[in-house]
Design a protein around this motif. Structure first.
Motif, PDB file in Angstrom:
ATOM      1  N   CYS A   1       4.537  51.724  34.545  1.00 19.10           N
ATOM      2  CA  CYS A   1       3.608  52.852  34.415  1.00 19.10           C
ATOM      3  C   CYS A   1       3.238  53.398  35.790  1.00 19.10           C
ATOM      4  N   VAL A   2       2.713  54.596  35.782  1.00 23.28           N
ATOM      5  CA  VAL A   2       2.154  55.194  36.993  1.00 23.28           C
ATOM      6  C   VAL A   2       0.763  55.720  36.673  1.00 23.28           C
ATOM      7  N   SER A   3       0.028  55.988  37.716  1.00 20.86           N
ATOM      8  CA  SER A   3      -1.299  56.583  37.630  1.00 20.86           C
ATOM      9  C   SER A   3      -1.161  58.089  37.879  1.00 20.86           C
ATOM     10  N   PRO A   4      -2.064  58.898  37.373  1.00 16.72           N
ATOM     11  CA  PRO A   4      -2.000  60.331  37.669  1.00 16.72           C
ATOM     12  C   PRO A   4      -2.131  60.631  39.159  1.00 16.72           C
ATOM     13  N   ASP A   5      -2.747  59.718  39.909  1.00 22.82           N
ATOM     14  CA  ASP A   5      -2.929  59.922  41.349  1.00 22.82           C
ATOM     15  C   ASP A   5      -1.748  59.435  42.186  1.00 22.82           C
TER      16      ASP A   5
ATOM     17  N   ASP B   1       0.252  66.543  38.572  1.00 18.31           N
ATOM     18  CA  ASP B   1       0.679  67.933  38.662  1.00 18.31           C
ATOM     19  C   ASP B   1       1.901  68.234  37.788  1.00 18.31           C
ATOM     20  N   PHE B   2       2.580  67.202  37.297  1.00 15.56           N
ATOM     21  CA  PHE B   2       3.839  67.389  36.584  1.00 15.56           C
ATOM     22  C   PHE B   2       3.882  66.735  35.205  1.00 15.56           C
TER      23      PHE B   2
ATOM     24  N   ARG C   1      13.966  57.030  32.351  1.00 10.83           N
ATOM     25  CA  ARG C   1      13.812  58.482  32.446  1.00 10.83           C
ATOM     26  C   ARG C   1      12.394  58.959  32.192  1.00 10.83           C
ATOM     27  N   ARG C   2      11.550  58.065  31.656  1.00  5.66           N
ATOM     28  CA  ARG C   2      10.181  58.458  31.314  1.00  5.66           C
ATOM     29  C   ARG C   2       9.210  57.377  31.737  1.00  5.66           C
ATOM     30  N   LEU C   3       8.064  57.786  32.243  1.00  7.61           N
ATOM     31  CA  LEU C   3       7.022  56.842  32.649  1.00  7.61           C
ATOM     32  C   LEU C   3       5.716  57.195  31.952  1.00  7.61           C
ATOM     33  N   PRO C   4       5.081  56.216  31.327  1.00  4.97           N
ATOM     34  CA  PRO C   4       3.736  56.466  30.826  1.00  4.97           C
ATOM     35  C   PRO C   4       2.784  56.618  32.016  1.00  4.97           C
ATOM     36  N   VAL C   5       1.832  57.509  31.881  1.00  6.60           N
ATOM     37  CA  VAL C   5       0.821  57.719  32.916  1.00  6.60           C
ATOM     38  C   VAL C   5      -0.479  57.136  32.363  1.00  6.60           C
ATOM     39  N   VAL C   6      -0.988  56.130  33.063  1.00  5.82           N
ATOM     40  CA  VAL C   6      -2.134  55.370  32.578  1.00  5.82           C
ATOM     41  C   VAL C   6      -3.251  55.404  33.617  1.00  5.82           C
ATOM     42  N   GLU C   7      -4.469  55.606  33.122  1.00  3.91           N
ATOM     43  CA  GLU C   7      -5.645  55.596  33.992  1.00  3.91           C
ATOM     44  C   GLU C   7      -6.703  54.725  33.326  1.00  3.91           C
ATOM     45  N   HIS C   8      -7.109  53.668  34.020  1.00  9.13           N
ATOM     46  CA  HIS C   8      -8.088  52.709  33.488  1.00  9.13           C
ATOM     47  C   HIS C   8      -7.631  52.145  32.142  1.00  9.13           C
ATOM     48  N   GLY C   9      -6.318  51.870  32.039  1.00  6.13           N
ATOM     49  CA  GLY C   9      -5.753  51.294  30.827  1.00  6.13           C
ATOM     50  C   GLY C   9      -5.494  52.288  29.712  1.00  6.13           C
ATOM     51  N   GLN C  10      -5.948  53.512  29.871  1.00  6.72           N
ATOM     52  CA  GLN C  10      -5.811  54.548  28.845  1.00  6.72           C
ATOM     53  C   GLN C  10      -4.574  55.407  29.113  1.00  6.72           C
TER      54      GLN C  10
ATOM     55  N   VAL D   1      -2.849  58.656  29.482  1.00  5.01           N
ATOM     56  CA  VAL D   1      -3.308  60.015  29.738  1.00  5.01           C
ATOM     57  C   VAL D   1      -2.159  61.018  29.807  1.00  5.01           C
ATOM     58  N   GLY D   2      -0.922  60.514  29.777  1.00  5.34           N
ATOM     59  CA  GLY D   2       0.223  61.421  29.827  1.00  5.34           C
ATOM     60  C   GLY D   2       1.533  60.682  29.916  1.00  5.34           C
ATOM     61  N   MET D   3       2.602  61.466  30.000  1.00 12.04           N
ATOM     62  CA  MET D   3       3.950  60.944  30.201  1.00 12.04           C
ATOM     63  C   MET D   3       4.603  61.810  31.271  1.00 12.04           C
ATOM     64  N   LEU D   4       5.412  61.164  32.081  1.00 15.98           N
ATOM     65  CA  LEU D   4       6.161  61.877  33.106  1.00 15.98           C
ATOM     66  C   LEU D   4       7.638  61.618  32.865  1.00 15.98           C
ATOM     67  N   SER D   5       8.405  62.676  32.737  1.00 14.87           N
ATOM     68  CA  SER D   5       9.841  62.528  32.509  1.00 14.87           C
ATOM     69  C   SER D   5      10.622  63.151  33.666  1.00 14.87           C
ATOM     70  N   LEU D   6      11.875  62.763  33.761  1.00 16.49           N
ATOM     71  CA  LEU D   6      12.734  63.403  34.759  1.00 16.49           C
ATOM     72  C   LEU D   6      12.805  64.902  34.498  1.00 16.49           C
ATOM     73  N   GLY D   7      12.781  65.279  33.234  1.00 11.35           N
ATOM     74  CA  GLY D   7      12.796  66.702  32.893  1.00 11.35           C
ATOM     75  C   GLY D   7      11.588  67.436  33.434  1.00 11.35           C
ATOM     76  N   ASP D   8      10.419  66.780  33.376  1.00  7.67           N
ATOM     77  CA  ASP D   8       9.209  67.394  33.944  1.00  7.67           C
ATOM     78  C   ASP D   8       9.402  67.673  35.430  1.00  7.67           C
ATOM     79  N   LEU D   9      10.050  66.748  36.107  1.00  7.32           N
ATOM     80  CA  LEU D   9      10.238  66.877  37.553  1.00  7.32           C
ATOM     81  C   LEU D   9      11.366  67.843  37.905  1.00  7.32           C
ATOM     82  N   ALA D  10      12.444  67.789  37.138  1.00  2.00           N
ATOM     83  CA  ALA D  10      13.623  68.593  37.456  1.00  2.00           C
ATOM     84  C   ALA D  10      13.371  70.086  37.302  1.00  2.00           C
ATOM     85  N   SER D  11      12.350  70.445  36.539  1.00  2.00           N
ATOM     86  CA  SER D  11      12.082  71.863  36.323  1.00  2.00           C
ATOM     87  C   SER D  11      11.256  72.492  37.451  1.00  2.00           C
ATOM     88  N   HIS D  12      10.946  71.730  38.484  1.00  2.00           N
ATOM     89  CA  HIS D  12      10.166  72.246  39.611  1.00  2.00           C
ATOM     90  C   HIS D  12      10.988  72.142  40.892  1.00  2.00           C
TER      91      HIS D  12
END
Length: 138
Positions: free
Chosen positions: A78-82, A6-7, A98-107, A109-120
């Protein structure tokens, strides 16, 4: 439960093992980012941060033509989107990142940063707690 998907940012540019330090630095500048994933055959194999370029590249007198794989970080958190946002912020705080790669099945699929979270609003407090831990001196 709030989930990483979601973020996270999903439009992620990356380097390949064929890229060099100079190409990664230019990509960071052009994209105005501090981290570039390194992907081979769709699989995340490393991350290069602006700090990696300075500490492992310039400070160790490696020229700009040095392969990106010589300066990238390979021990990835890393984290999973779920995964839950709580898990992500806990990992950021524990590992002081400050940043985590988002990986699903080794691929990647995104990045999650503190900035992504702090804006919500709903996760602002969690991002603040993680940032507090990240900013602590060892």
């Amino acid at each position: 439960m709030l989930q990483v998907r979601d973020f996270m940012s999903t439009n992620i540019d990356y380097c390949t093992p064929l890229d060099n330090v100079y190409e990664a630095a230019v990509k960071m500048k052009d994209l105005d980012v501090g981290v570039i994933p390194v992907v081979e055959h769709g699989q995340l194999i490393g991350l290069v941060t602006d700090r990696d370029l300075v500490v492992r590249g310039i400070a160790e007198k490696h020229p700009g033509s040095n392969q990106i794989t010589h300066v990238m970080s390979q021990e990835l958190i890393c984290v999973s989107p779920d995964d839950s946002v709580d898990k992500a912020t806990e990992l950021m705080a524990r590992h002081q990142i400050r940043r985590l790669p988002v990986v699903e099945h080794g691929q990647l699929v995104g990045m999650l940063s503190l900035g992504d979270l702090a804006s919500h609003e709903e996760v602002d407090d969690r991002a603040g707690v993680a940032l507090n831990y990240i900013s602590e001196d060892d």
